[in-house]
Design a protein around this motif. Structure first.
Motif, PDB file in Angstrom:
ATOM      1  N   LEU A  19      14.266  57.769  21.895  1.00  0.00           N
ATOM      2  CA  LEU A  19      14.160  57.031  20.633  1.00  0.00           C
ATOM      3  C   LEU A  19      15.493  56.388  20.238  1.00  0.00           C
ATOM      4  N   ARG A  20      16.588  57.038  20.570  1.00  0.00           N
ATOM      5  CA  ARG A  20      17.889  56.418  20.278  1.00  0.00           C
ATOM      6  C   ARG A  20      18.070  55.158  21.111  1.00  0.00           C
ATOM      7  N   ALA A  21      17.643  55.200  22.370  1.00  0.00           N
ATOM      8  CA  ALA A  21      17.780  54.017  23.234  1.00  0.00           C
ATOM      9  C   ALA A  21      16.912  52.880  22.692  1.00  0.00           C
ATOM     10  N   TYR A  57      23.367  55.917   3.692  1.00  0.00           N
ATOM     11  CA  TYR A  57      24.248  56.097   4.847  1.00  0.00           C
ATOM     12  C   TYR A  57      24.527  54.714   5.397  1.00  0.00           C
ATOM     13  N   LEU A  58      25.624  54.577   6.135  1.00  0.00           N
ATOM     14  CA  LEU A  58      25.895  53.315   6.818  1.00  0.00           C
ATOM     15  C   LEU A  58      25.362  53.454   8.231  1.00  0.00           C
ATOM     16  N   PRO A  59      24.562  52.481   8.687  1.00  0.00           N
ATOM     17  CA  PRO A  59      23.870  52.653   9.959  1.00  0.00           C
ATOM     18  C   PRO A  59      24.825  52.787  11.142  1.00  0.00           C
ATOM     19  N   GLY A  62      22.280  52.217  15.975  1.00  0.00           N
ATOM     20  CA  GLY A  62      20.996  51.523  15.861  1.00  0.00           C
ATOM     21  C   GLY A  62      20.102  51.996  14.729  1.00  0.00           C
ATOM     22  N   GLU A  63      20.592  52.887  13.878  1.00  0.00           N
ATOM     23  CA  GLU A  63      19.782  53.384  12.755  1.00  0.00           C
ATOM     24  C   GLU A  63      19.326  52.243  11.856  1.00  0.00           C
ATOM     25  N   ILE A  64      18.162  52.416  11.268  1.00  0.00           N
ATOM     26  CA  ILE A  64      17.693  51.409  10.316  1.00  0.00           C
ATOM     27  C   ILE A  64      18.634  51.391   9.108  1.00  0.00           C
ATOM     28  N   PHE A 149      24.152  68.602  10.668  1.00  0.00           N
ATOM     29  CA  PHE A 149      24.922  68.396   9.432  1.00  0.00           C
ATOM     30  C   PHE A 149      24.032  68.407   8.191  1.00  0.00           C
ATOM     31  N   TYR A 150      22.951  67.612   8.244  1.00  0.00           N
ATOM     32  CA  TYR A 150      22.069  67.574   7.072  1.00  0.00           C
ATOM     33  C   TYR A 150      21.387  68.934   6.886  1.00  0.00           C
ATOM     34  N   ASP A 151      20.928  69.528   7.969  1.00  0.00           N
ATOM     35  CA  ASP A 151      20.243  70.829   7.835  1.00  0.00           C
ATOM     36  C   ASP A 151      21.149  71.876   7.192  1.00  0.00           C
TER      37      ASP A 151
END
Ligand SMILES: Nc1nc2c(c(=O)[nH]1)N(C=O)[C@@H](CNc1ccc(C(=O)N[C@@H](CCC(=O)O)C(=O)O)cc1)CN2
Ligand SMILES: Nc1ncnc2c1ncn2[C@@H]1O[C@H](COP(=O)(O)OP(=O)(O)OP(=O)(O)O)[C@@H](O)[C@H]1O
Length: 194
Positions: A19-21, A57-59, A62-64, A149-151
């Protein structure tokens, strides 16, 4: 670690990688369009209508990009925050106040953080935390970058009477049928996509 634990981690790794790719392979135009749609959906979301303190957050990778939400500021009293790696407690995030154009410094992952950090509020006083996802399912389970980190940060909030709405943000293609939850996973309240 048992064989089934190892399989579990291997499946998460494989899913993350693919999914990251896929997310990184999007063109600039596709990203922009998806970000616009996401911004519209976020602005219409009930959790944001009366929210004051919102963590974005700053992407990265490739994050939306949730930044399109800023176009809808008029008529709202939104204050924005960004995650910063806690300088004292490794593995935890803090949230620093942020305005567009403010001086930034890159963290060890290369992600910009507010350089002038100002007062960092206790996490439980945020109204909404937008969380970048690698994968999600309809039960609100999420897979992130794998740092936990979030968890870890959100685990501390469970005991609080008041806590932020946890809204995941992702491309639609990041939805999967079912994510196996790890014992430490904190489910999201909802997911907003493009
Ligand atoms: N945009 C954004 N900001 C964020 C997060 C995030 O997921 N997205 N985080 C949410 O946790 C924190 C940073 N966590 C991160 C965890 C791993 C990687 C990462 O790129 N890992 C690389 C290895 C990089 C390295 O070790 O130098 C990788 O897995 O390929 C980036 C950020 C705080 N800020
Ligand atoms: N509450 C917690 N306390 C201690 N360790 C934790 C906690 N939550 C997660 N971790 C650790 O973090 C590591 C990564 O977890 P996981 O793969 O679920 O990350 P992720 O949810 O993809 O990442 P993130 O939360 O940064 O988006 C795990 O190895 C786990 O042991």
């Amino acid at each position: 670690m048992s064989d089934s634990d190892q399989d579990f981690l291997a499946r998460r790794r494989t899913l993350r990688r693919s999914l990251r790719a896929r997310r990184r392979a999007l063109s600039a135009g596709q990203r922009r369009q998806a970000s616009q749609r996401l911004g519209r959906h976020l602005a219409a979301h009930p959790s944001l209508r009366h929210a004051r303190r919102i963590a974005l957050y700053l992407p990265n990778d490739g994050e939306i990009d949730p930044g399109s939400l800023l176009q809808y500021r008029r008529g709202h009293r939104w204050q924005f925050f960004l995650p910063v790696l806690d300088p004292v407690y490794p593995g935890l995030l803090r949230f620093a106040p942020w305005r567009p154009g403010q001086p930034m410094a890159r963290n060890r992952f290369g992600i910009p953080e507010p350089a002038l950090r100002g007062r960092r509020p206790a996490e439980w006083t945020l109204d909404v935390i937008l969380m970048p996802l690698v994968a999600f399912d309809d039960a609100g389970q999420r897979l992130g970058m794998g740092g936990g980190f979030y968890d870890r940060t959100l685990a501390k909030l469970k005991a609080r009477p008041r806590h932020p709405q946890l809204l995941g943000t992702a491309y639609q293609f990041q939805r999967v049928e079912r994510l196996e939850a790890a014992e430490w996973d904190i489910p999201m309240d909802s997911v907003v996509t493009d």
